[in-house]
Design an enzyme around this catalytic site. Sequence first.
Site, PDB file in Angstrom:
ATOM      1  N   GLY A 195       5.770   3.663   4.739  1.00  0.00           N
ATOM      2  CA  GLY A 195       6.007   4.967   4.123  1.00  0.00           C
ATOM      3  C   GLY A 195       4.738   5.822   4.091  1.00  0.00           C
ATOM      4  O   GLY A 195       4.777   7.025   4.363  1.00  0.00           O
ATOM      5  N   ASP A 196       3.610   5.187   3.790  1.00  0.00           N
ATOM      6  CA  ASP A 196       2.334   5.909   3.763  1.00  0.00           C
ATOM      7  C   ASP A 196       1.997   6.410   5.172  1.00  0.00           C
ATOM      8  O   ASP A 196       1.443   7.496   5.345  1.00  0.00           O
ATOM      9  CB  ASP A 196       1.206   5.002   3.269  1.00  0.00           C
ATOM     10  CG  ASP A 196       1.611   4.233   2.014  1.00  0.00           C
ATOM     11  OD1 ASP A 196       2.371   4.797   1.206  1.00  0.00           O
ATOM     12  OD2 ASP A 196       1.182   3.080   1.862  1.00  0.00           O
TER      13      ASP A 196
END
Lengths: 300, 300
Positions: free
Chosen positions: B250-251
């Site tokens: 996600g990052d």
Amino acid sequence: MIYTVTLNPSLDYVMHLDQMNAHCVNRSNKEEIYPGGKGINVSIVLNNLRIPNKALGFIAGFTGKEIENVMKQLGGDTDFILLDRGISRINVKLEADKETEINGMGPQITPSDLKDLYIKLEQIEEGDFLVLAGSIPKSVPDSIYKDIMKMLANKNINVVVDATKDLLLNVLQYKPFLIKPNHIELAEMFNVTLNSDDDIVTYARKLQEMGAQNVLISMGGDGSILITNEGEVVKISVPEGTVINTVGSGDSMVAGFIAGYLKTKDLKQALKFATATGSATAFSTWLATSDKIDDLLSKL
Amino acid sequence: MIYTVTLNPSLDYVMHLDQMNAHCVNRSNKEEIYPGGKGINVSIVLNNLRIPNKALGFIAGFTGKEIENVMKQLGGDTDFILLDRGISRINVKLEADKETEINGMGPQITPSDLKDLYIKLEQIEEGDFLVLAGSIPKSVPDSIYKDIMKMLANKNINVVVDATKDLLLNVLQYKPFLIKPNHIELAEMFNVTLNSDDDIVTYARKLQEMGAQNVLISMGGDGSILITNEGEVVKISVPEGTVINTVGSGDSMVAGFIAGYLKTKDLKQALKFATATGSATAFSTWLATSDKIDDLLSKL
């Protein structure tokens, strides 16, 4: 001078949890980190007693440098070999209602690294003490303690070996000054059940017949039994106190024994000092301090 | 310039075990250690893409310094505040047949430390990007992301917030450039069950009505849905590949989105870049590399 050897020093990362659940995400609510390893513990306790000593062994990476830093902050002297690969392992201790441990492997140690260690060991001189303590990393030959003692055999060095099973049995021919198995390790080495102090003395004497000078059998809360190099049997009880942490208690006994012996040249006094020092660690959150040792010594 | 903020960076210590048994002594047979934390991950992926950025946040002790060292070795720029107490936490990941995680607390952050952070944040200029990512340590007020955005409100900075629940809902009034909850977090925020893409769009639009400019809802292997600041809905699938590690995926999407947007000024291209970057991390043992991203980009 006293030298300690720790082949695979660690940082012990203690995480406090309400509960430990495998296969889940757990959260700690407090953490502490300490240098670890049996030889390291002996050195730190000697430092606490302000007894000069030098810690030898292999360190690697930023964790290895931290081990060295903390040792120096505690007033100790070190002469570690810094490996150019990997990091010194972090051993994880999870403190919940019960304890879970996860110990790391640590860096690979090559034959060339071992050669570097042998060069360092050449600085040890007649009358010095050398503490060989702990298990052997997989990358190092099982015969290392024996090999070190063989190399130093003609130098009249007082070697203390705190190891178990074959690692210990193999070095006896080189007449270590002191060995310190506990009663469980003693039973394992001879594959017997020990039902009494007499049984313990019988098998401790066998280790002496195989070459050990002084044999100290620790028995946890039941105290310990020393068979001196003159064959005398001395039993001692532990002082009263609340056990907080037994990690490093055996290593503290080794440090205390050497400290007491150096001070008094008397093996019985050394045993007393060993007992106070081992108990001081067991009654503390980390390793024995000088004040705590003095306090317990006065009760023995 | 792009700035990332990580309030509680970590070192992630990955230990590989044959089996994990709680309340026992376990031994790992391989260890790795990486810097961790959502903002840290965004910065590392941007570094891998050779996009200038600066990592802000709090570090402490030798572990904090190691986080900084590794970031710099990876070609990144940092401007951390070094606390004078504690150590940055080590999060332990135990990889056996199943995964067990133990996350640490990390050092206490005081109001005076927060003041130091606010001073650092003053360097951010109009048109810059600021990534606020991750959960908030207990010692920091829950309102911190809102407080930072309020302070910077009149500066026309593109803020990306990757947080969940109230932490995210509270900042929407300050019109973040991008938010990136996943579909599970979206459902939690509105306490609803999301049965279809239409449902997801409905609730993503609510976040937009509350203030968010662009809303990106990631759905793991099912791709993601972007609602642009012009109200357009764009759905994208993930490329084919074998998932190795979803940590930081996600990052990586956040990093990829910003990188793609800076390059093209086109939100749809940014989404494509985000998808390639998130997948590149999921298909790797650690974070996405530039080569892996390029490879996947060609397949979208």
